[in-house]
Scaffold this motif. Structure first.
Motif, PDB file in Angstrom:
ATOM      1  N   LYS A  68      -8.993   8.553  -5.576  1.00  0.00           N
ATOM      2  CA  LYS A  68      -8.828   7.728  -4.373  1.00  0.00           C
ATOM      3  C   LYS A  68      -8.674   6.243  -4.670  1.00  0.00           C
ATOM      4  O   LYS A  68      -8.150   5.497  -3.830  1.00  0.00           O
ATOM      5  CB  LYS A  68     -10.030   7.909  -3.433  1.00  0.00           C
ATOM      6  N   PHE A  69      -9.124   5.792  -5.826  1.00  0.00           N
ATOM      7  CA  PHE A  69      -9.162   4.348  -6.093  1.00  0.00           C
ATOM      8  C   PHE A  69      -8.475   4.027  -7.415  1.00  0.00           C
ATOM      9  O   PHE A  69      -8.766   4.637  -8.444  1.00  0.00           O
ATOM     10  CB  PHE A  69     -10.620   3.866  -6.125  1.00  0.00           C
ATOM     11  N   ASP A 116      -2.881  10.290   5.051  1.00  0.00           N
ATOM     12  CA  ASP A 116      -2.508   9.433   3.923  1.00  0.00           C
ATOM     13  C   ASP A 116      -2.756   7.954   4.222  1.00  0.00           C
ATOM     14  O   ASP A 116      -1.986   7.084   3.815  1.00  0.00           O
ATOM     15  CB  ASP A 116      -1.041   9.649   3.546  1.00  0.00           C
ATOM     16  N   LEU A 117      -3.835   7.676   4.952  1.00  0.00           N
ATOM     17  CA  LEU A 117      -4.201   6.288   5.251  1.00  0.00           C
ATOM     18  C   LEU A 117      -4.640   5.607   3.964  1.00  0.00           C
ATOM     19  O   LEU A 117      -5.495   6.110   3.228  1.00  0.00           O
ATOM     20  CB  LEU A 117      -5.323   6.250   6.289  1.00  0.00           C
ATOM     21  N   ARG A 118      -4.049   4.430   3.710  1.00  0.00           N
ATOM     22  CA  ARG A 118      -4.291   3.707   2.464  1.00  0.00           C
ATOM     23  C   ARG A 118      -4.526   2.231   2.765  1.00  0.00           C
ATOM     24  O   ARG A 118      -3.919   1.659   3.668  1.00  0.00           O
ATOM     25  CB  ARG A 118      -3.075   3.844   1.531  1.00  0.00           C
ATOM     26  N   THR A 158       0.805  -1.223   0.000  1.00  0.00           N
ATOM     27  CA  THR A 158       0.000   0.000   0.000  1.00  0.00           C
ATOM     28  C   THR A 158       0.837   1.271   0.000  1.00  0.00           C
ATOM     29  O   THR A 158       0.281   2.365   0.107  1.00  0.00           O
ATOM     30  CB  THR A 158      -0.920   0.027   1.236  1.00  0.00           C
ATOM     31  N   TYR A 205      -6.788   1.865  -2.254  1.00  0.00           N
ATOM     32  CA  TYR A 205      -7.782   2.869  -1.873  1.00  0.00           C
ATOM     33  C   TYR A 205      -7.131   3.855  -0.916  1.00  0.00           C
ATOM     34  O   TYR A 205      -6.549   3.457   0.087  1.00  0.00           O
ATOM     35  CB  TYR A 205      -9.003   2.228  -1.215  1.00  0.00           C
ATOM     36  N   LYS A 206      -7.251   5.143  -1.226  1.00  0.00           N
ATOM     37  CA  LYS A 206      -6.605   6.195  -0.439  1.00  0.00           C
ATOM     38  C   LYS A 206      -7.647   7.040   0.280  1.00  0.00           C
ATOM     39  O   LYS A 206      -8.716   7.326  -0.270  1.00  0.00           O
ATOM     40  CB  LYS A 206      -5.759   7.082  -1.366  1.00  0.00           C
ATOM     41  N   THR A 207      -7.324   7.443   1.504  1.00  0.00           N
ATOM     42  CA  THR A 207      -8.191   8.329   2.280  1.00  0.00           C
ATOM     43  C   THR A 207      -7.481   9.661   2.501  1.00  0.00           C
ATOM     44  O   THR A 207      -6.300   9.814   2.193  1.00  0.00           O
ATOM     45  CB  THR A 207      -8.562   7.704   3.640  1.00  0.00           C
ATOM     46  N   ASP A 208      -8.200  10.600   3.094  1.00  0.00           N
ATOM     47  CA  ASP A 208      -7.640  11.929   3.364  1.00  0.00           C
ATOM     48  C   ASP A 208      -7.083  12.049   4.775  1.00  0.00           C
ATOM     49  O   ASP A 208      -6.583  13.120   5.144  1.00  0.00           O
ATOM     50  CB  ASP A 208      -8.724  13.000   3.153  1.00  0.00           C
ATOM     51  N   PHE A 209      -7.151  11.000   5.564  1.00  0.00           N
ATOM     52  CA  PHE A 209      -6.662  11.056   6.945  1.00  0.00           C
ATOM     53  C   PHE A 209      -5.229  10.544   7.012  1.00  0.00           C
ATOM     54  O   PHE A 209      -4.980   9.350   6.865  1.00  0.00           O
ATOM     55  CB  PHE A 209      -7.565  10.224   7.861  1.00  0.00           C
ATOM     56  N   PHE A 222       0.006   4.380   6.652  1.00  0.00           N
ATOM     57  CA  PHE A 222      -0.348   5.775   6.880  1.00  0.00           C
ATOM     58  C   PHE A 222       0.905   6.556   7.260  1.00  0.00           C
ATOM     59  O   PHE A 222       1.984   5.972   7.454  1.00  0.00           O
ATOM     60  CB  PHE A 222      -1.441   5.902   7.946  1.00  0.00           C
TER      61      PHE A 222
END
Length: 342
Positions: free
Chosen positions: A157-158, A193-195, A61, A187-191, A240
């Protein structure tokens, strides 16, 4: 008084480490250990990227780089432009593992990659029952994978990616050929860089070696090779960035690996970068017999005439093969704008 306290503290620490290892053994027992040795093309499970090796393989990831086609093709979409990567890994007894990949950016969201992955034993002596010191002849073991990868970012994000590989393995006069498929998602989040990522590696049909070998006349049975499947591995991971401040960045990752030919294992890795120029990496794995020493590595990034150049080194140690070293070089072409490129 102080010495007694120190001894007690050391005992508590040692007992804690033992308890963690014992608990992990109960949590993920060696249920798949009895499947060891049932696959062909096992070199496909080896990491070829110095970055991946240094992080203990916990790379599924992490942000994509020029080696992404091997550890999760979905992350190829994070490479900013055309790129090239090459690496070599040396083991004991003259065994060498080399890799090269060329990645082409088709458009902003699409990437295509071609890769060659090769492991060679070097020359070995032919020995027989009557000439155990060698007959004077040599034979070789060589195994290779040629891959074609495609990656696409469906949203910011995906992303998904897929590789198709032609496989070939030769031992003296015997040769086996097969096909393998890799499929990966990220899949990527905005927190921070949590992936999250999923990677299915080396899925393919059984293969059987073919060839002619002159069986000695005192052997009353013709040798017929059995058929074996590729070493399919299912990986699920997360990463992350707990630290991102000024010139400092720290990323950590963990993943669970479930191979078809062995027990499940867990991998942990960390990457620290200073000013996106100097990189320090470390990793560790659990439930892999023979691998008990943490991995480590360093990397250097430079911009030379608008080309981004990465030089990386990693080392790992195995009980049977000792210390092995991996060196890698990657170049991203004509890309002066993206400082975050790996």
């Amino acid at each position: 008084m102080f010495l007694s306290f120190k001894k007690v503290l050391i005992f508590i620490l040692l007992y804690s480490v033992y308890s963690i290892q014992y608990s992990f053994g109960q949590l993920i027992p060696n249920l798949g250990g009895q499947r060891t040795g049932i696959s062909s093309f096992t070199f496909l499970k080896n990491d070829v990227s110095p970055r991946a090796i240094a992080m203990g393989g916990a790379i599924t990831t992490m942000k994509g780089d020029a080696y992404s086609s091997q550890w999760n093709p979905a992350t190829l979409t994070e490479v900013s432009n055309h790129s090239f990567a090459a690496s070599t890994r040396t083991y004991a007894l003259g065994i060498n593992h080399s890799f090269a990949a060329a990645n082409v950016r088709l458009r902003e969201t699409d990437f295509l990659a071609v890769s060659v992955n090769n492991l060679s034993s070097g020359a070995m002596d032919v020995r027989t029952e009557f000439m155990p010191g060698g007959t004077g002849e040599k034979f070789y073991f060589n195994t290779m994978a040629i891959g074609l990868s495609y990656a696409k970012a469906l949203t910011y994000k995906f992303s998904l990616g897929m590789s198709v590989k032609y496989l070939e393995e030769s031992i003296d006069l015997y040769r086996a050929r097969g096909l393998g498929v890799d499929v990966g998602f990220i899949y990527k989040t905005d927190f921070k860089d949590l992936r999250f990522g999923v990677f299915l590696q080396n899925f393919g049909p059984n293969t059987r070696a073919s060839g002619n070998y002159q069986v000695p006349n005192f052997v009353n049975r013709q040798f017929t090779p059995d058929g074996f499947a590729s070493p399919t591995v299912f990986k699920f991971g997360a990463s992350f960035t707990p630290l991102k401040k000024d010139l400092h960045l720290l990323a950590v990752a963990a993943e669970l690996n479930h191979p078809s030919d062995n027990a499940s294992n867990m991998r942990f890795g960390a990457e620290y970068s200073y000013n996106d120029i100097l990189f320090f990496r470390a990793g560790y794995w659990l439930n892999i017999p023979g691998l008990h020493i943490p991995t480590a590595g360093v990397g250097l990034r430079a911009v030379i005439k608008n080309q981004i150049v990465h030089i990386n080194y990693a080392f790992a140690m195995a009980n049977a093969l000792g210390v092995n070293h991996n060196f890698g070089l990657s170049i991203t072409f004509n890309n002066p704008k993206n400082k975050d490129e790996r």
